[in-house]
Design a protein around this motif. Structure first.
Motif, PDB file in Angstrom:
ATOM      1  N   VAL A 144       8.953   9.025  -6.229  1.00  0.00           N
ATOM      2  CA  VAL A 144       8.461   7.669  -6.497  1.00  0.00           C
ATOM      3  C   VAL A 144       7.977   7.013  -5.210  1.00  0.00           C
ATOM      4  N   GLY A 145       8.758   7.138  -4.148  1.00  0.00           N
ATOM      5  CA  GLY A 145       8.388   6.506  -2.883  1.00  0.00           C
ATOM      6  C   GLY A 145       7.087   7.033  -2.323  1.00  0.00           C
ATOM      7  N   PHE A 146       6.948   8.349  -2.237  1.00  0.00           N
ATOM      8  CA  PHE A 146       5.741   8.921  -1.636  1.00  0.00           C
ATOM      9  C   PHE A 146       4.531   8.810  -2.561  1.00  0.00           C
ATOM     10  N   ALA A 147       4.743   8.820  -3.877  1.00  0.00           N
ATOM     11  CA  ALA A 147       3.620   8.611  -4.789  1.00  0.00           C
ATOM     12  C   ALA A 147       3.039   7.212  -4.595  1.00  0.00           C
ATOM     13  N   LEU A 148       3.905   6.218  -4.482  1.00  0.00           N
ATOM     14  CA  LEU A 148       3.424   4.846  -4.267  1.00  0.00           C
ATOM     15  C   LEU A 148       2.767   4.692  -2.905  1.00  0.00           C
ATOM     16  N   LEU A 149       3.318   5.335  -1.881  1.00  0.00           N
ATOM     17  CA  LEU A 149       2.704   5.282  -0.549  1.00  0.00           C
ATOM     18  C   LEU A 149       1.333   5.968  -0.550  1.00  0.00           C
ATOM     19  N   ALA A 150       1.223   7.094  -1.253  1.00  0.00           N
ATOM     20  CA  ALA A 150      -0.064   7.786  -1.336  1.00  0.00           C
ATOM     21  C   ALA A 150      -1.090   6.917  -2.047  1.00  0.00           C
ATOM     22  N   TRP A 151      -0.658   6.255  -3.099  1.00  0.00           N
ATOM     23  CA  TRP A 151      -1.543   5.360  -3.852  1.00  0.00           C
ATOM     24  C   TRP A 151      -2.013   4.207  -2.971  1.00  0.00           C
ATOM     25  N   ARG A 152      -1.075   3.591  -2.245  1.00  0.00           N
ATOM     26  CA  ARG A 152      -1.430   2.446  -1.406  1.00  0.00           C
ATOM     27  C   ARG A 152      -2.369   2.843  -0.285  1.00  0.00           C
ATOM     28  N   SER A 153      -2.097   3.954   0.385  1.00  0.00           N
ATOM     29  CA  SER A 153      -2.950   4.370   1.503  1.00  0.00           C
ATOM     30  C   SER A 153      -4.346   4.752   1.026  1.00  0.00           C
ATOM     31  N   ALA A 154      -4.455   5.288  -0.201  1.00  0.00           N
ATOM     32  CA  ALA A 154      -5.790   5.596  -0.739  1.00  0.00           C
ATOM     33  C   ALA A 154      -6.563   4.318  -1.009  1.00  0.00           C
ATOM     34  N   ARG A 155      -5.894   3.309  -1.553  1.00  0.00           N
ATOM     35  CA  ARG A 155      -6.550   2.031  -1.816  1.00  0.00           C
ATOM     36  C   ARG A 155      -6.982   1.359  -0.516  1.00  0.00           C
ATOM     37  N   GLN A 156      -6.224   1.585   0.555  1.00  0.00           N
ATOM     38  CA  GLN A 156      -6.574   1.037   1.862  1.00  0.00           C
ATOM     39  C   GLN A 156      -7.592   1.901   2.597  1.00  0.00           C
ATOM     40  N   ASP A 158      -7.180   4.658   3.981  1.00  0.00           N
ATOM     41  CA  ASP A 158      -6.567   5.345   5.117  1.00  0.00           C
ATOM     42  C   ASP A 158      -6.286   6.777   4.658  1.00  0.00           C
ATOM     43  N   PHE A 159      -7.339   7.606   4.696  1.00  0.00           N
ATOM     44  CA  PHE A 159      -7.268   8.907   4.039  1.00  0.00           C
ATOM     45  C   PHE A 159      -6.405   9.909   4.801  1.00  0.00           C
ATOM     46  N   ALA A 160      -6.256   9.738   6.103  1.00  0.00           N
ATOM     47  CA  ALA A 160      -5.380  10.635   6.861  1.00  0.00           C
ATOM     48  C   ALA A 160      -3.925  10.429   6.426  1.00  0.00           C
ATOM     49  N   THR A 161      -3.517   9.156   6.331  1.00  0.00           N
ATOM     50  CA  THR A 161      -2.169   8.853   5.867  1.00  0.00           C
ATOM     51  C   THR A 161      -2.004   9.235   4.400  1.00  0.00           C
ATOM     52  N   HIS A 162      -3.031   8.978   3.608  1.00  0.00           N
ATOM     53  CA  HIS A 162      -2.989   9.338   2.184  1.00  0.00           C
ATOM     54  C   HIS A 162      -2.743  10.838   2.017  1.00  0.00           C
ATOM     55  N   ARG A 163      -3.420  11.645   2.791  1.00  0.00           N
ATOM     56  CA  ARG A 163      -3.250  13.107   2.685  1.00  0.00           C
ATOM     57  C   ARG A 163      -1.802  13.502   2.943  1.00  0.00           C
ATOM     58  N   ARG A 164      -1.197  12.928   3.976  1.00  0.00           N
ATOM     59  CA  ARG A 164       0.182  13.298   4.303  1.00  0.00           C
ATOM     60  C   ARG A 164       1.144  12.881   3.186  1.00  0.00           C
ATOM     61  N   HIS A 165       0.995  11.645   2.699  1.00  0.00           N
ATOM     62  CA  HIS A 165       1.898  11.181   1.639  1.00  0.00           C
ATOM     63  C   HIS A 165       1.670  11.958   0.344  1.00  0.00           C
TER      64      HIS A 165
END
Length: 264
Positions: A144-156, A158-165
């Motif tokens: 749940v935590g990393f799915a939400l972080l991946a979602w947020r970073s994609a909306r922002q 920030d694709f490098a962070t999105h890839r990691r999450h």
């Protein structure tokens, strides 16, 4: 363009080798879910799913519990398929819009599967023991935590962070698949010594925790190797991924042969 250094190539090839074996293993897992659970639903004989041992399987008179159980299983196959699609570079490059929508589908289903998993364990009573229950719950909380972080970073954007999450979320979602591989590998080592795996014992609990913790730790080492300018780190990580590729192949083959095929 400067050609990749030999250590970079070794790191990339190690990652490709592991993903190739994961692709084969997860394809077998998806096929099993589709045939076993999908076949029972298509035939209308839902009790057939009890041919495979479950902690709490199909139970007459429990429509809500059965819906959660069967939905959890089928969505588990779908989220595995969606996750594999996300990781194929050629598909991402050729169909970026599909990648974005499939990513939304993956993250949404990951959250649904995790929440239904919580319900099955803590409300329906699909429990092996407190150690296993805590392990599954920690795995779910991290999904749940990393799915939400991946979602947020994609909306922002920030694709490098999105890839990691997103990669962390993908590995954690596949904890159930890693668990089966781990059980098979542990069995291959312990069976010749006459040791059986007790599903409430320390060995199983250790495998359960390792099924989600070890992949994430290896991923963090991979991220460090990617960023490192020290060749030995990339060489060592590439070699380690090669070893994990062999273990993944062996564990997946054993799971297909001894867990999945016999009940089809």
């Amino acid at each position: 363009m400067q050609s990749p250094r030999a250590p970079d190539r070794l790191l990339s090839r190690g990652a490709t080798a592991w993903f190739a074996t994961a692709l084969l293993g997860q394809a077998a897992f998806i096929a099993f879910i589709a045939v076993f659970f999908g076949g029972a639903i298509a035939s209308g004989n839902l009790a057939a799913v009890n041919a495979k041992p479950h902690i709490t399987g199909y139970a007459p008179g429990d429509p809500l519990g059965n819906l959660q159980f069967l939905g959890h299983a089928l969505l588990g196959g779908l989220v595995t398929l969606a996750g594999l699609w996300q990781l194929v570079p050629a598909l991402r490059r050729r169909w970026p819009a599909v990648h974005r929508w499939n990513g939304r589908l993956f993250l949404t289903i990951a959250l649904v599967v995790t929440l239904t998993g919580f319900s099955l364990v803590w409300l329906r009573g699909s429990r092996l023991g407190i150690g296993s229950d805590v392990s599954i719950s920690l795995n779910g909380a991290l999904i749940v935590g990393f799915a939400l972080l991946a979602w947020r970073s994609a909306r922002q954007r920030d694709f490098a962070t999105h890839r990691r999450h997103a990669l962390r979320a993908w590995l954690l979602v596949n904890g159930v698949w890693f668990l089966r591989i781990g059980i098979m590998l542990a069995g291959l080592v312990l069976a010749p010594m006459g040791i059986a795996i007790d599903y409430q014992g320390a060995t199983f609990i250790g495998v359960s925790v390792a099924s989600w913790l070890l992949p994430v730790l290896v991923l963090e080492l991979y991220f460090r190797a990617e960023r490192s300018h020290r060749a030995w780190r990339q060489v060592a990580m590439g070699g380690l991924l090669g070893v994990f590729a062999l273990l993944t192949l062996a564990g997946s083959a054993a799971a297909a042969a001894f867990m999945w095929w016999p009940v089809l």
